[in-house]
Design a protein around this motif. Structure first.
Motif, PDB file in Angstrom:
ATOM      1  N   LEU A 268       0.848  -1.187   0.000  1.00 64.32           N
ATOM      2  CA  LEU A 268       0.000   0.000   0.000  1.00 64.32           C
ATOM      3  C   LEU A 268       0.886   1.240   0.000  1.00 64.32           C
ATOM      4  CD1 LEU A 268      -2.504  -1.092   2.811  1.00 64.32           C
ATOM      5  CD2 LEU A 268      -2.700  -1.493   0.350  1.00 64.32           C
ATOM      6  N   ILE A 269       0.555   2.208  -0.843  1.00 61.50           N
ATOM      7  CA  ILE A 269       1.277   3.475  -0.861  1.00 61.50           C
ATOM      8  C   ILE A 269       0.548   4.433   0.063  1.00 61.50           C
ATOM      9  CG2 ILE A 269       2.060   5.412  -2.277  1.00 61.50           C
ATOM     10  CD1 ILE A 269       2.049   3.500  -4.671  1.00 61.50           C
ATOM     11  N   GLY A 270       1.226   4.880   1.103  1.00 55.47           N
ATOM     12  CA  GLY A 270       0.563   5.779   2.039  1.00 55.47           C
ATOM     13  C   GLY A 270       1.409   6.089   3.249  1.00 55.47           C
ATOM     14  N   ASP A 271       0.854   6.934   4.103  1.00 53.21           N
ATOM     15  CA  ASP A 271       1.498   7.365   5.339  1.00 53.21           C
ATOM     16  C   ASP A 271       1.278   6.306   6.417  1.00 53.21           C
ATOM     17  OD1 ASP A 271       2.101   8.641   7.813  1.00 53.21           O
ATOM     18  OD2 ASP A 271       1.734  10.596   6.890  1.00 53.21           O
ATOM     19  N   ALA A 272       2.335   5.958   7.127  1.00 51.96           N
ATOM     20  CA  ALA A 272       2.225   4.947   8.180  1.00 51.96           C
ATOM     21  C   ALA A 272       1.235   5.336   9.269  1.00 51.96           C
ATOM     22  CB  ALA A 272       3.601   4.694   8.796  1.00 51.96           C
ATOM     23  N   CYS A 273       0.994   6.641   9.459  1.00 53.07           N
ATOM     24  CA  CYS A 273       0.048   7.094  10.482  1.00 53.07           C
ATOM     25  C   CYS A 273      -1.380   6.648  10.202  1.00 53.07           C
ATOM     26  CB  CYS A 273       0.097   8.615  10.620  1.00 53.07           C
ATOM     27  SG  CYS A 273       1.553   9.197  11.518  1.00 53.07           S
TER      28      CYS A 273
ATOM     29  N   THR B  46      -2.101  -8.595  22.233  1.00 53.36           N
ATOM     30  CA  THR B  46      -0.846  -9.303  22.506  1.00 53.36           C
ATOM     31  C   THR B  46       0.222  -8.987  21.454  1.00 53.36           C
ATOM     32  OG1 THR B  46      -1.657 -11.232  21.281  1.00 53.36           O
ATOM     33  CG2 THR B  46      -2.023 -11.209  23.673  1.00 53.36           C
ATOM     34  N   GLY B  47       0.016  -7.926  20.684  1.00 49.55           N
ATOM     35  CA  GLY B  47       0.904  -7.615  19.572  1.00 49.55           C
ATOM     36  C   GLY B  47       2.292  -7.153  19.979  1.00 49.55           C
ATOM     37  N   THR B  48       3.208  -7.224  19.012  1.00 45.33           N
ATOM     38  CA  THR B  48       4.593  -6.807  19.212  1.00 45.33           C
ATOM     39  C   THR B  48       5.016  -5.880  18.077  1.00 45.33           C
ATOM     40  OG1 THR B  48       5.127  -8.911  20.286  1.00 45.33           O
ATOM     41  CG2 THR B  48       6.981  -7.594  19.510  1.00 45.33           C
ATOM     42  N   PHE B  49       5.745  -4.834  18.444  1.00 42.30           N
ATOM     43  CA  PHE B  49       6.241  -3.857  17.483  1.00 42.30           C
ATOM     44  C   PHE B  49       7.761  -3.810  17.562  1.00 42.30           C
ATOM     45  CE2 PHE B  49       7.437   0.788  17.060  1.00 42.30           C
ATOM     46  CZ  PHE B  49       7.388   0.816  15.674  1.00 42.30           C
ATOM     47  N   THR B  50       8.431  -3.867  16.394  1.00 45.24           N
ATOM     48  CA  THR B  50       9.890  -3.753  16.382  1.00 45.24           C
ATOM     49  C   THR B  50      10.318  -2.554  15.544  1.00 45.24           C
ATOM     50  OG1 THR B  50      10.154  -5.271  14.482  1.00 45.24           O
ATOM     51  CG2 THR B  50      10.268  -6.236  16.691  1.00 45.24           C
ATOM     52  N   GLN B  51      11.318  -1.837  16.048  1.00 50.99           N
ATOM     53  CA  GLN B  51      11.888  -0.663  15.386  1.00 50.99           C
ATOM     54  C   GLN B  51      13.386  -0.645  15.676  1.00 50.99           C
ATOM     55  OE1 GLN B  51      10.636   2.279  13.540  1.00 50.99           O
ATOM     56  NE2 GLN B  51      12.851   2.476  13.320  1.00 50.99           N
TER      57      GLN B  51
ATOM     58  N   GLY C 157       5.467   4.796  26.673  1.00 51.50           N
ATOM     59  CA  GLY C 157       4.137   5.282  27.003  1.00 51.50           C
ATOM     60  C   GLY C 157       3.030   4.502  26.321  1.00 51.50           C
ATOM     61  N   ALA C 158       3.342   3.888  25.187  1.00 51.82           N
ATOM     62  CA  ALA C 158       2.306   3.216  24.383  1.00 51.82           C
ATOM     63  C   ALA C 158       2.283   1.700  24.552  1.00 51.82           C
ATOM     64  CB  ALA C 158       2.501   3.554  22.900  1.00 51.82           C
ATOM     65  N   PHE C 159       3.359   1.138  25.123  1.00 54.14           N
ATOM     66  CA  PHE C 159       3.448  -0.318  25.275  1.00 54.14           C
ATOM     67  C   PHE C 159       3.797  -0.680  26.712  1.00 54.14           C
ATOM     68  CE2 PHE C 159       4.041   0.442  20.812  1.00 54.14           C
ATOM     69  CZ  PHE C 159       3.396  -0.611  20.187  1.00 54.14           C
ATOM     70  N   GLU C 160       3.316  -1.838  27.145  1.00 52.93           N
ATOM     71  CA  GLU C 160       3.563  -2.275  28.513  1.00 52.93           C
ATOM     72  C   GLU C 160       5.011  -2.694  28.743  1.00 52.93           C
ATOM     73  OE1 GLU C 160       0.822  -5.269  29.711  1.00 52.93           O
ATOM     74  OE2 GLU C 160      -0.950  -4.030  29.307  1.00 52.93           O
ATOM     75  N   GLU C 161       5.662  -3.176  27.688  1.00 53.57           N
ATOM     76  CA  GLU C 161       7.041  -3.649  27.826  1.00 53.57           C
ATOM     77  C   GLU C 161       7.854  -3.197  26.619  1.00 53.57           C
ATOM     78  OE1 GLU C 161       9.165  -7.875  28.814  1.00 53.57           O
ATOM     79  OE2 GLU C 161       7.832  -7.847  27.082  1.00 53.57           O
TER      80      GLU C 161
ATOM     81  N   ILE D  74       3.425   6.593  16.902  1.00 54.86           N
ATOM     82  CA  ILE D  74       3.453   5.501  17.879  1.00 54.86           C
ATOM     83  C   ILE D  74       2.059   5.178  18.418  1.00 54.86           C
ATOM     84  CG2 ILE D  74       4.315   4.794  20.157  1.00 54.86           C
ATOM     85  CD1 ILE D  74       6.970   6.151  19.437  1.00 54.86           C
ATOM     86  N   PRO D  75       1.240   6.173  18.821  1.00 54.15           N
ATOM     87  CA  PRO D  75      -0.125   5.837  19.239  1.00 54.15           C
ATOM     88  C   PRO D  75      -0.943   5.195  18.119  1.00 54.15           C
ATOM     89  CG  PRO D  75       0.465   8.024  20.000  1.00 54.15           C
ATOM     90  CD  PRO D  75       1.564   7.590  19.080  1.00 54.15           C
ATOM     91  N   ALA D  76      -0.705   5.607  16.871  1.00 56.89           N
ATOM     92  CA  ALA D  76      -1.434   5.014  15.744  1.00 56.89           C
ATOM     93  C   ALA D  76      -1.070   3.547  15.586  1.00 56.89           C
ATOM     94  CB  ALA D  76      -1.132   5.787  14.458  1.00 56.89           C
ATOM     95  N   ILE D  77       0.207   3.232  15.726  1.00 55.62           N
ATOM     96  CA  ILE D  77       0.640   1.834  15.628  1.00 55.62           C
ATOM     97  C   ILE D  77      -0.002   1.012  16.743  1.00 55.62           C
ATOM     98  CG2 ILE D  77       2.632   0.297  15.890  1.00 55.62           C
ATOM     99  CD1 ILE D  77       4.305   2.544  14.532  1.00 55.62           C
ATOM    100  N   ALA D  78       0.058   1.525  17.972  1.00 60.49           N
ATOM    101  CA  ALA D  78      -0.521   0.802  19.104  1.00 60.49           C
ATOM    102  C   ALA D  78      -2.021   0.571  18.906  1.00 60.49           C
ATOM    103  CB  ALA D  78      -0.267   1.574  20.396  1.00 60.49           C
ATOM    104  N   GLU D  79      -2.712   1.582  18.376  1.00 60.09           N
ATOM    105  CA  GLU D  79      -4.157   1.466  18.143  1.00 60.09           C
ATOM    106  C   GLU D  79      -4.487   0.369  17.143  1.00 60.09           C
ATOM    107  OE1 GLU D  79      -7.736   4.129  16.135  1.00 60.09           O
ATOM    108  OE2 GLU D  79      -5.922   5.133  16.838  1.00 60.09           O
ATOM    109  N   ALA D  80      -3.597   0.137  16.180  1.00 54.81           N
ATOM    110  CA  ALA D  80      -3.861  -0.826  15.107  1.00 54.81           C
ATOM    111  C   ALA D  80      -3.508  -2.258  15.474  1.00 54.81           C
ATOM    112  CB  ALA D  80      -3.080  -0.416  13.857  1.00 54.81           C
ATOM    113  N   MET D  81      -2.990  -2.473  16.690  1.00 52.95           N
ATOM    114  CA  MET D  81      -2.464  -3.783  17.048  1.00 52.95           C
ATOM    115  C   MET D  81      -3.405  -4.600  17.915  1.00 52.95           C
ATOM    116  SD  MET D  81       1.554  -2.883  17.677  1.00 52.95           S
ATOM    117  CE  MET D  81       2.004  -4.615  17.641  1.00 52.95           C
ATOM    118  N   ALA D  82      -3.219  -5.911  17.836  1.00 50.36           N
ATOM    119  CA  ALA D  82      -3.923  -6.833  18.729  1.00 50.36           C
ATOM    120  C   ALA D  82      -3.385  -6.653  20.145  1.00 50.36           C
ATOM    121  CB  ALA D  82      -3.710  -8.268  18.257  1.00 50.36           C
TER     122      ALA D  82
END
Length: 198
Positions: free
Chosen positions: A98-103, A143-148, A169-173, A133-141
């Protein structure tokens, strides 16, 4: 094209796009295989996970994700640069590019009735100046995991510290990987688990 030939072609594409827009293209060279393996480590080895890739470029992480999924689940790649998106779509027809903004990740996944189990980001610092970062967290399950990834020599710079504060601030761990010395320049990976807003 051989592995060496593909890496050389990728380097040329990356360098050209970096010169055109250094704030949009994260690096002048593609990431190493060792960094890619660390980035994709949270992808489950079983089941059908939804994996979203942000800023895939020419596919250094894409190739590793596809190898890990081995035909399972769903792989969506969001790329802001149309030229890089075109290269990616041609190389990986099985990936939904998809071509677009990650937000816009919450809207893009909601349109498809999905939430992300794993989000893998190759985006530069400039992308994190807004509400990403809040947008990524909102889009996740839940139990999801984010790597950067981040480079060792920039880890203590103000933008990197702000990014880490945003992740905490957006993730528990939030944990930091070992240093990947084989990457140029050496890099580390932030692994953020369990989004607070899910």
């Amino acid at each position: 094209m051989s592995g060496t030939g593909a890496r050389t072609a990728d380097s040329k594409i990356f360098f050209r796009e970096f010169l055109r827009s250094p704030l949009v293209t994260a690096s002048a060279i593609p990431s190493s295989r060792q960094l890619a393996e660390q980035m994709i480590a949270p992808i489950p080895e079983h089941g059908d996970p939804v994996v979203v890739e942000l800023g895939p470029g020419t596919g250094a992480f894409t190739r590793a994700i596809q190898r890990r999924l081995a035909g399972r689940g769903r792989h969506i790649a969001i790329e802001l640069n149309p030229r890089l998106a075109g290269v990616l779509a041609e190389r990986f027809p099985e990936v939904e590019v998809l071509i677009g903004d990650a937000c816009t990740i919450p809207e893009l996944l909601a349109e498809r009735g999905l939430s992300a189990d794993v989000v893998i980001s190759g985006l530069p610092w400039a992308a994190y100046q807004g509400p990403l970062i809040p947008a990524i967290a909102e889009a996740m399950a839940p139990t999801g995991t984010f790597t950067q990834f981040t480079y060792v020599w920039t880890r203590w710079a103000a933008p990197s510290r702000r990014q880490l504060a945003g992740l905490r601030g957006a993730f528990e761990e939030v944990v930091l990987s070992r240093t990947i010395w084989q990457n140029v320049p050496p890099a580390l990976v932030y692994v953020s688990r369990r989004p607070r807003t899910a």
